[in-house]
Design an enzyme around this catalytic site. Structure first.
Site, PDB file in Angstrom:
ATOM      1  N   LYS A 151       1.549 -24.271  30.648  1.00 15.69           N
ATOM      2  CA  LYS A 151       1.350 -22.830  30.862  1.00 15.69           C
ATOM      3  C   LYS A 151       2.511 -22.264  31.683  1.00 15.69           C
ATOM      4  O   LYS A 151       3.016 -22.929  32.610  1.00 15.69           O
ATOM      5  CB  LYS A 151       0.010 -22.615  31.573  1.00 15.69           C
ATOM      6  CG  LYS A 151      -0.433 -21.153  31.665  1.00 15.69           C
ATOM      7  CD  LYS A 151      -1.832 -21.049  32.261  1.00 15.69           C
ATOM      8  CE  LYS A 151      -2.317 -19.602  32.366  1.00 15.69           C
ATOM      9  NZ  LYS A 151      -3.703 -19.517  32.886  1.00 15.69           N
ATOM     10  N   SER A 158      -6.996 -16.872  30.232  1.00 15.60           N
ATOM     11  CA  SER A 158      -5.605 -16.480  30.152  1.00 15.60           C
ATOM     12  C   SER A 158      -4.703 -17.599  29.619  1.00 15.60           C
ATOM     13  O   SER A 158      -3.560 -17.328  29.275  1.00 15.60           O
ATOM     14  CB  SER A 158      -5.113 -16.048  31.541  1.00 15.60           C
ATOM     15  OG  SER A 158      -5.149 -17.147  32.443  1.00 15.60           O
ATOM     16  N   SER A 166     -10.159 -19.463  32.790  1.00 19.83           N
ATOM     17  CA  SER A 166      -8.994 -19.419  31.891  1.00 19.83           C
ATOM     18  C   SER A 166      -8.618 -20.719  31.209  1.00 19.83           C
ATOM     19  O   SER A 166      -7.740 -20.717  30.354  1.00 19.83           O
ATOM     20  CB  SER A 166      -7.783 -18.888  32.643  1.00 19.83           C
ATOM     21  OG  SER A 166      -7.882 -17.505  32.731  1.00 19.83           O
TER      22      SER A 166
END
Ligand code: GLN
Length: 471
Positions: A78, A153, A177
């Site tokens: 990420k 997310s 997330s």
């Protein structure tokens, strides 16, 4: 090798048996990314050359008999986790050209094992959102239905694994997330106990809530990745000692907060949740109703505590210390212009909300009240855990929704987090496991089943979770 079904466990076996090399495996992923990612947009940047070099180094480790669980395993990271020398943007214009000057602790640990880093994945800006539509660089599509969001997310990380563009990925989870995109993409996602995995080198969103964790195809793979990144770290003052929490003997009792679960969940998702509970019962687990009266306050409490922490954490982006700098006549003017140019709408909304709930005159009414209710929610969990091994809930109220469906209604987007924020507020570990599908517009869409355990209870999640997974 079939990248659509490959697991870390199977790749480990094949790499160690020399059925293919780590370089072959990495090249296969790079080819798949070149072919499929222009449509999915899971990655913000792919590191083909360094990935090949890492794979070659991994092959040397394997040849020397020094293979570790993640040696030669291609991973996606990420975009809010720092890798020395690499851009890390948190999908924000503010950090579009920002290069990290050190490795996050989790990256250091993965490098030591000889893992391969394929690239950095798309996300909601600074990890605020439930759909990956808040990225400054365009949304990611759900590989199972490209008209839908992958969740957020950590949507880029989830889409990369689900589309066969990485074997596994790291995400971060502040209010769901990791688990929510896992649910929407048919993957396993683990949010570890707060303090179990170092946050050193993770860009902070809500510091009292954030944890890094794995997105994988199986529970077994989640355990492998979790074992690789966990552990005390002197560089993170909130990192726990490795033996802080006692190992609890399994009682084989799963708690069901019936009243909370029944409100606000789509009917077929609730039916799937009930069917999964029945499967646990058939596997020999007792189901016990637990009363957790304060869980309904989790969402409002989260949306006070989280923006408050966001507003202070993001004060560092002042146009001087990191990233974007918009010049102006005075320092204040430059500060305002930089932040206006660098932050997207959701980020600004949270900064304004957070600044408000912390402001003099309102801090008692909002922020301190929310902190007090957070303590009561945590106590609800402790009471429940005195009777049960873990608590079962849906991961999200529904399956993946359409791109654009909730972007104009922030409250509808926030409501997606109703079941996931509870674990972050209490600091306890939680996992989302694929539990079946529901049909929307003629398509089968995956739905996750969430288990939440006491502090340090990741093993409970893996054990009871594999009951769900195998049945
Ligand atoms: N969807 C939640 C939010 O928008 C959680 C985000 C996260 O876990 N990073 O805050």
């Amino acid at each position: 090798m079939n990248l659509d079904t490959l697991t870390i466990a199977e790749a480990r076996r094949a790499l160690d048996a020399k059925e293919y090399s780590a370089l072959d495996l990495t090249n296969a992923y790079l080819d798949a990314i070149a072919k499929k990612d222009p449509d999915i947009h899971a990655y913000l940047e792919v590191w083909a050359d360094s990935a090949r070099a890492e794979a070659t180094a991994a092959d040397a480790m394997i040849a020397a008999g020094k293979s570790q669980p993640l040696t030669g395993i291609p991973l996606a990271i990420k975009d809010n986790i720092l890798i020395d020398g690499r851009i890390a943007s948190s999908a924000s214009k503010m950090l579009e050209n920002y290069r990290a000057s050190y490795d996050a602790t989790v990256i250091k640990k993965l490098k030591a094992q000889g893992a391969v880093f394929l690239g950095r994945t798309n996300m909601d800006e600074f990890a605020m959102g439930s759909s990956t539509e808040n990225s400054a660089f365009g949304p990611t599509k759900n590989p199972l239905d490209t008209s839908r969001v992958p969740g957020g997310s950590s949507g880029g990380s989830a889409a990369a694994v689900a589309a066969g563009l990485a074997l596994a990925a790291l995400g971060s989870d502040t209010g769901g997330s990791i688990r929510q995109p896992a649910s929407h993409c048919g993957l396993t996602g683990l949010k570890p106990t707060y303090g179990a995995v170092s946050r050193f080198g993770l860009m902070p969103m809500g510091s009292s809530l954030d944890q890094i964790g794995p997105l994988t195809r199986t529970i077994d793979d989640a355990r492998t990745l979790f074992e690789a990144i966990r552990g005390h770290d002197d560089n993170d003052s909130t990192s726990s000692p490795d033996d802080l929490y006692p190992v609890r003997p399994l009682r084989r009792i799963v708690g069901v907060p019936r009243a909370f679960v029944s409100s606000g969940v789509e009917p077929d998702v609730l039916a799937l949740y009930d069917a999964t509970l029945e499967r646990l019962k058939a596997a020999g687990y007792e189901l016990r109703d637990v009363e957790m009266h304060n869980l309904p306050f989790s969402l409002p409490v989260y949306y006070i505590v989280c923006p408050a922490e966001v507003s202070t954490n993001l004060a560092r982006y002042d146009g001087v210390r990191y990233g974007l700098h918009v010049p102006a006549g005075t320092v204040n003017e430059s500060y305002e212009k930089t932040r206006a140019a660098g932050f997207g709408p959701e980020t600004r909304r949270r900064i304004i909300l957070g600044t408000f709930v912390l402001s003099s005159g309102y801090a008692d009414a909002y922020y301190r009240k929310a902190r007090a209710v957070r303590d009561i929610i945590r106590a609800d969990f402790e009471t429940a855990f005195s009777q049960v091994d873990c608590i079962a809930m849906p991961t999200a109220p529904g399956p993946a929704f359409k791109i654009g469906e909730k972007t104009s209604d922030p409250l509808a987007m926030y409501a997606e987090d109703i079941f996931s924020v509870t674990a972050n507020l209490a600091g306890v570990p939680a996992i989302s496991i694929p539990s079946g599908t529901v049909v929307r517009d003629g398509k089968n869409l995956p739905v996750g089943f969430q288990l939440i355990a006491p502090h340090g209870g990741e093993d409970i999640l893996f054990t009871i979770g594999s009951g769900v997974e195998k049945l």
